[in-house]
Design a protein around this motif. Structure first.
Motif, PDB file in Angstrom:
ATOM      1  N   ASN A  29       0.507  -1.024   0.062  1.00 32.99           N
ATOM      2  CA  ASN A  29       0.297   0.245  -0.158  1.00 32.99           C
ATOM      3  C   ASN A  29       1.194   1.314   0.314  1.00 32.99           C
ATOM      4  O   ASN A  29       0.630   2.292  -0.066  1.00 32.99           O
ATOM      5  N   SER A  30       1.830   0.781  -0.346  1.00 31.73           N
ATOM      6  CA  SER A  30       3.276   2.182   0.181  1.00 31.73           C
ATOM      7  C   SER A  30       3.114   2.918  -2.160  1.00 31.73           C
ATOM      8  O   SER A  30       3.119   2.240  -2.598  1.00 31.73           O
ATOM      9  N   TYR A  31       3.030   4.065  -1.925  1.00 29.43           N
ATOM     10  CA  TYR A  31       3.204   4.352  -3.057  1.00 29.43           C
ATOM     11  C   TYR A  31       4.541   4.698  -4.174  1.00 29.43           C
ATOM     12  O   TYR A  31       5.244   5.001  -3.777  1.00 29.43           O
ATOM     13  N   MET A  52       1.090   4.204  -8.541  1.00 29.60           N
ATOM     14  CA  MET A  52       0.426   4.073  -8.025  1.00 29.60           C
ATOM     15  C   MET A  52       0.678   2.695  -6.980  1.00 29.60           C
ATOM     16  O   MET A  52       2.019   2.638  -7.130  1.00 29.60           O
ATOM     17  N   THR A  53       0.083   2.389  -6.440  1.00 26.84           N
ATOM     18  CA  THR A  53       0.831   1.340  -5.451  1.00 26.84           C
ATOM     19  C   THR A  53       1.261   0.449  -5.936  1.00 26.84           C
ATOM     20  O   THR A  53      -0.032  -0.820  -7.031  1.00 26.84           O
ATOM     21  N   ALA A  64      -1.604  -1.730  -8.540  1.00 33.94           N
ATOM     22  CA  ALA A  64      -0.775  -2.099 -10.078  1.00 33.94           C
ATOM     23  C   ALA A  64      -1.239  -3.803 -10.573  1.00 33.94           C
ATOM     24  O   ALA A  64      -2.400  -3.940 -11.429  1.00 33.94           O
ATOM     25  N   LEU A  65      -1.492  -4.737  -9.562  1.00 36.97           N
ATOM     26  CA  LEU A  65      -1.614  -6.115  -9.797  1.00 36.97           C
ATOM     27  C   LEU A  65      -2.932  -6.797  -9.750  1.00 36.97           C
ATOM     28  O   LEU A  65      -4.044  -7.012 -10.846  1.00 36.97           O
ATOM     29  N   TYR A  66      -4.215  -6.204  -8.720  1.00 40.33           N
ATOM     30  CA  TYR A  66      -5.473  -5.986  -9.228  1.00 40.33           C
ATOM     31  C   TYR A  66      -6.398  -5.235  -9.764  1.00 40.33           C
ATOM     32  O   TYR A  66      -7.584  -5.561  -8.902  1.00 40.33           O
TER      33      TYR A  66
END
Length: 106
Positions: free
Chosen positions: A26-28, A34-35, A39-41
């Motif tokens: 959750n770190s930018y 983005m976090t 990016a993944l989900y």
């Protein structure tokens, strides 16, 4: 990062792995804008404080929630300090190079 958390919180690194993973995901990240979780989900991450390992909603006391938030905040501060230190080491070896027309390089 695990070593820093063990020294800061005491105990085993396994006890803090979920908080470290949550903080990192959750770190930018400026490079991707983005976090990593987004990016993944392609959606925001749900708070670690409201879900257990089996993904069922649980009710937590206000003090437990506050303690978890403080731990995540501390982990983020430590992560930032480690990233800054790593950046300063990398910048020691970095130098600006100017090229002229006709210069050959590999």
């Amino acid at each position: 990062m695990l070593g820093v958390c063990v020294m800061e919180f005491g105990g085993s690194w396994e006890d803090r792995l979920d908080l470290i993973e949550f903080s990192y995901n959750n770190s930018y990240h400026k490079s991707i804008g983005m976090t990593p979780f987004e990016a993944l989900y392609e959606r925001k991450c749900r708070s670690l404080v409201c879900w257990d390992d089996s993904s069922e909603e649980v009710v937590l006391g206000p003090q437990m929630v506050q303690d978890m938030i403080e731990q995540v905040h501390l982990i983020r501060q430590k992560m930032k300090a480690l990233q800054d230190r790593q950046k300063s080491y990398a910048n020691l070896h970095r130098r600006d190079i100017e090229f002229q027309v006709g210069d050959k390089f590999f």
